[in-house]
Design a protein around this motif. Sequence first.
Motif, PDB file in Angstrom:
ATOM      1  N   THR A  72     114.739 -11.851 113.157  1.00 38.38           N
ATOM      2  CA  THR A  72     113.827 -12.443 114.011  1.00 38.38           C
ATOM      3  C   THR A  72     114.485 -13.270 115.083  1.00 38.38           C
ATOM      4  OG1 THR A  72     112.074 -12.482 112.330  1.00 38.38           O
ATOM      5  CG2 THR A  72     111.778 -14.117 114.243  1.00 38.38           C
ATOM      6  N   MET A  73     114.402 -12.616 116.376  1.00 39.51           N
ATOM      7  CA  MET A  73     114.914 -13.513 117.514  1.00 39.51           C
ATOM      8  C   MET A  73     113.813 -14.072 118.170  1.00 39.51           C
ATOM      9  SD  MET A  73     117.826 -13.872 119.489  1.00 39.51           S
ATOM     10  CE  MET A  73     118.851 -12.683 119.089  1.00 39.51           C
ATOM     11  N   ALA A  74     113.950 -15.198 118.636  1.00 44.18           N
ATOM     12  CA  ALA A  74     112.917 -16.010 119.338  1.00 44.18           C
ATOM     13  C   ALA A  74     113.452 -16.940 120.395  1.00 44.18           C
ATOM     14  CB  ALA A  74     112.127 -16.900 118.393  1.00 44.18           C
ATOM     15  N   PHE A  75     112.725 -17.063 121.293  1.00 45.35           N
ATOM     16  CA  PHE A  75     112.959 -17.878 122.472  1.00 45.35           C
ATOM     17  C   PHE A  75     111.812 -19.165 122.495  1.00 45.35           C
ATOM     18  CE2 PHE A  75     114.372 -13.858 123.431  1.00 45.35           C
ATOM     19  CZ  PHE A  75     115.695 -13.768 123.812  1.00 45.35           C
ATOM     20  N   LYS A  94     122.338 -28.854 118.564  1.00 42.05           N
ATOM     21  CA  LYS A  94     123.782 -28.055 118.309  1.00 42.05           C
ATOM     22  C   LYS A  94     123.839 -28.059 116.727  1.00 42.05           C
ATOM     23  CE  LYS A  94     126.244 -29.178 122.647  1.00 42.05           C
ATOM     24  NZ  LYS A  94     127.494 -29.965 123.030  1.00 42.05           N
ATOM     25  N   LYS A  95     123.254 -29.130 116.143  1.00 45.05           N
ATOM     26  CA  LYS A  95     123.330 -29.173 114.786  1.00 45.05           C
ATOM     27  C   LYS A  95     122.625 -27.989 113.919  1.00 45.05           C
ATOM     28  CE  LYS A  95     123.907 -34.153 114.980  1.00 45.05           C
ATOM     29  NZ  LYS A  95     123.179 -35.479 114.303  1.00 45.05           N
ATOM     30  N   ILE A  96     121.622 -27.531 114.584  1.00 48.34           N
ATOM     31  CA  ILE A  96     120.803 -26.253 113.773  1.00 48.34           C
ATOM     32  C   ILE A  96     121.581 -24.990 114.214  1.00 48.34           C
ATOM     33  CG2 ILE A  96     118.505 -25.226 113.931  1.00 48.34           C
ATOM     34  CD1 ILE A  96     117.425 -27.800 115.472  1.00 48.34           C
ATOM     35  N   PRO A  97     122.222 -24.510 112.957  1.00 46.94           N
ATOM     36  CA  PRO A  97     122.887 -23.091 113.076  1.00 46.94           C
ATOM     37  C   PRO A  97     122.193 -21.939 113.502  1.00 46.94           C
ATOM     38  CG  PRO A  97     122.732 -23.865 111.008  1.00 46.94           C
ATOM     39  CD  PRO A  97     122.106 -24.987 111.665  1.00 46.94           C
ATOM     40  N   GLU A  98     120.760 -21.964 113.619  1.00 42.51           N
ATOM     41  CA  GLU A  98     120.167 -20.739 114.146  1.00 42.51           C
ATOM     42  C   GLU A  98     120.065 -20.784 115.724  1.00 42.51           C
ATOM     43  OE1 GLU A  98     118.837 -21.538 109.898  1.00 42.51           O
ATOM     44  OE2 GLU A  98     119.052 -22.965 111.775  1.00 42.51           O
ATOM     45  N   VAL A  99     120.290 -22.027 116.357  1.00 46.08           N
ATOM     46  CA  VAL A  99     120.099 -22.019 117.557  1.00 46.08           C
ATOM     47  C   VAL A  99     121.386 -21.413 118.275  1.00 46.08           C
ATOM     48  CG1 VAL A  99     120.058 -23.789 119.658  1.00 46.08           C
ATOM     49  CG2 VAL A  99     118.764 -24.100 117.486  1.00 46.08           C
ATOM     50  N   LEU A 100     121.342 -20.447 119.020  1.00 49.38           N
ATOM     51  CA  LEU A 100     122.294 -19.577 119.601  1.00 49.38           C
ATOM     52  C   LEU A 100     122.656 -20.207 121.041  1.00 49.38           C
ATOM     53  CD1 LEU A 100     121.777 -15.927 118.244  1.00 49.38           C
ATOM     54  CD2 LEU A 100     122.783 -17.931 117.081  1.00 49.38           C
ATOM     55  N   GLU A 101     121.733 -20.284 121.597  1.00 51.45           N
ATOM     56  CA  GLU A 101     121.688 -20.547 123.238  1.00 51.45           C
ATOM     57  C   GLU A 101     120.916 -21.852 123.560  1.00 51.45           C
ATOM     58  OE1 GLU A 101     121.315 -17.320 126.044  1.00 51.45           O
ATOM     59  OE2 GLU A 101     122.539 -16.075 124.736  1.00 51.45           O
ATOM     60  N   CYS A 102     121.239 -22.708 124.347  1.00 54.47           N
ATOM     61  CA  CYS A 102     120.526 -23.582 124.878  1.00 54.47           C
ATOM     62  C   CYS A 102     120.657 -24.055 126.483  1.00 54.47           C
ATOM     63  CB  CYS A 102     120.858 -25.212 124.022  1.00 54.47           C
ATOM     64  SG  CYS A 102     119.856 -26.475 124.610  1.00 54.47           S
ATOM     65  N   VAL A 115     117.052 -18.523 119.536  1.00 56.24           N
ATOM     66  CA  VAL A 115     117.238 -18.719 118.134  1.00 56.24           C
ATOM     67  C   VAL A 115     117.107 -17.358 117.208  1.00 56.24           C
ATOM     68  CG1 VAL A 115     116.137 -21.171 117.950  1.00 56.24           C
ATOM     69  CG2 VAL A 115     114.759 -19.121 117.354  1.00 56.24           C
ATOM     70  N   LEU A 116     117.851 -17.374 116.130  1.00 55.04           N
ATOM     71  CA  LEU A 116     118.007 -16.348 115.468  1.00 55.04           C
ATOM     72  C   LEU A 116     117.658 -16.776 113.898  1.00 55.04           C
ATOM     73  CD1 LEU A 116     118.659 -13.091 115.080  1.00 55.04           C
ATOM     74  CD2 LEU A 116     121.009 -13.767 114.891  1.00 55.04           C
ATOM     75  N   CYS A 117     116.917 -15.998 113.353  1.00 58.11           N
ATOM     76  CA  CYS A 117     116.155 -16.253 112.003  1.00 58.11           C
ATOM     77  C   CYS A 117     116.245 -15.251 111.287  1.00 58.11           C
ATOM     78  CB  CYS A 117     114.854 -17.163 111.788  1.00 58.11           C
ATOM     79  SG  CYS A 117     114.997 -18.638 112.903  1.00 58.11           S
ATOM     80  N   LYS A 118     116.076 -15.229 109.683  1.00 56.76           N
ATOM     81  CA  LYS A 118     115.945 -14.351 108.790  1.00 56.76           C
ATOM     82  C   LYS A 118     114.550 -13.486 108.776  1.00 56.76           C
ATOM     83  CE  LYS A 118     119.326 -15.445 105.654  1.00 56.76           C
ATOM     84  NZ  LYS A 118     120.328 -14.604 105.270  1.00 56.76           N
ATOM     85  N   ASP A 119     113.690 -14.205 109.151  1.00 52.20           N
ATOM     86  CA  ASP A 119     112.169 -13.758 109.466  1.00 52.20           C
ATOM     87  C   ASP A 119     111.111 -14.756 110.145  1.00 52.20           C
ATOM     88  OD1 ASP A 119     111.617 -15.347 107.203  1.00 52.20           O
ATOM     89  OD2 ASP A 119     112.065 -13.865 105.668  1.00 52.20           O
ATOM     90  N   ASN A 120     109.909 -14.442 110.089  1.00 56.52           N
ATOM     91  CA  ASN A 120     109.146 -15.199 110.855  1.00 56.52           C
ATOM     92  C   ASN A 120     108.849 -16.494 109.784  1.00 56.52           C
ATOM     93  OD1 ASN A 120     108.722 -13.252 112.570  1.00 56.52           O
ATOM     94  ND2 ASN A 120     106.778 -12.837 112.142  1.00 56.52           N
ATOM     95  N   GLU A 121     109.079 -16.480 108.677  1.00 55.11           N
ATOM     96  CA  GLU A 121     108.843 -17.560 107.836  1.00 55.11           C
ATOM     97  C   GLU A 121     109.981 -18.741 107.982  1.00 55.11           C
ATOM     98  OE1 GLU A 121     108.497 -18.899 102.943  1.00 55.11           O
ATOM     99  OE2 GLU A 121     107.822 -16.896 103.836  1.00 55.11           O
ATOM    100  N   HIS A 122     111.177 -18.051 108.100  1.00 60.42           N
ATOM    101  CA  HIS A 122     112.306 -18.929 108.279  1.00 60.42           C
ATOM    102  C   HIS A 122     112.197 -19.485 109.799  1.00 60.42           C
ATOM    103  CE1 HIS A 122     117.090 -18.701 109.220  1.00 60.42           C
ATOM    104  NE2 HIS A 122     116.780 -20.112 108.897  1.00 60.42           N
ATOM    105  N   LEU A 123     111.681 -18.753 110.451  1.00 62.43           N
ATOM    106  CA  LEU A 123     111.657 -19.288 112.011  1.00 62.43           C
ATOM    107  C   LEU A 123     110.547 -20.465 111.924  1.00 62.43           C
ATOM    108  CD1 LEU A 123     111.767 -19.105 115.313  1.00 62.43           C
ATOM    109  CD2 LEU A 123     110.107 -17.453 115.286  1.00 62.43           C
ATOM    110  N   ASP A 130     113.109 -28.699 111.826  1.00 65.55           N
ATOM    111  CA  ASP A 130     114.303 -29.009 112.586  1.00 65.55           C
ATOM    112  C   ASP A 130     114.006 -29.319 113.988  1.00 65.55           C
ATOM    113  OD1 ASP A 130     116.039 -28.548 110.327  1.00 65.55           O
ATOM    114  OD2 ASP A 130     116.122 -26.356 110.793  1.00 65.55           O
ATOM    115  N   ILE A 131     113.466 -28.541 114.666  1.00 67.69           N
ATOM    116  CA  ILE A 131     113.264 -28.541 116.055  1.00 67.69           C
ATOM    117  C   ILE A 131     112.172 -29.700 116.474  1.00 67.69           C
ATOM    118  CG2 ILE A 131     112.592 -27.285 118.110  1.00 67.69           C
ATOM    119  CD1 ILE A 131     113.948 -24.972 117.118  1.00 67.69           C
TER     120      ILE A 131
END
Length: 156
Positions: A72-75, A94-102, A115-123, A130-131
Amino acid sequence: MKIINQNIQIDGIDKKILRALMEDARTPILEIARSVGISGAAIHQRLRKLEKSKLLSGSKFVINPKVLGYTTMAFIGIYLDKAVSNPEAVRQLKKIPEVLECHYTTGNWSIFIKVLCKDNEHLMDVLNKDIQSITGVSRTETFISLNQQIDRQIKI
C-alpha cells in the motif's frame, strides 16, 4: 559541449555514460567503455568529474517492497495549525520508517508525504498512531495509489 550550469559541461559521451548507468548502475565500466569507444580509465575520469559537479550523487540498489509485503503506497497531505510547526513536524516524520518522502508544498497542505505500508490496516495505524499524533498536525488528507504508472528519472 552543452553547459548544464557553471559547474558542469557534458558532451555526447557523458550522456551515453549516464544513460547506460541510469539503465543499470551495475553495468561494468569496461562494457560502457567498449560501447562508447573510449578507455575504461577515461570513463572513470569522466565519472569522477560528474560526481564532483554533483550531477551524480551515487548509485543504489532498488528494493522491491512488494517482496517484503509492502503493498500500500499512499500520499498524505498534512495540514499544520501553524507554519512554525513545520520543522518539528518534519523531525517527527523522520522517525516514522514508513515515510519515504516529505515535501514542503504550496497550496492547501503544509507538508506532503509519501508512505509505504503493508496494507490498508497498517496505513490506518500509521496515520492514527504516528502521523496524526504529531504536535501541530490539525488534519490529514490521504490518497492511496492503486498502481504506479510511471517511474523514471529526468531524461539526459
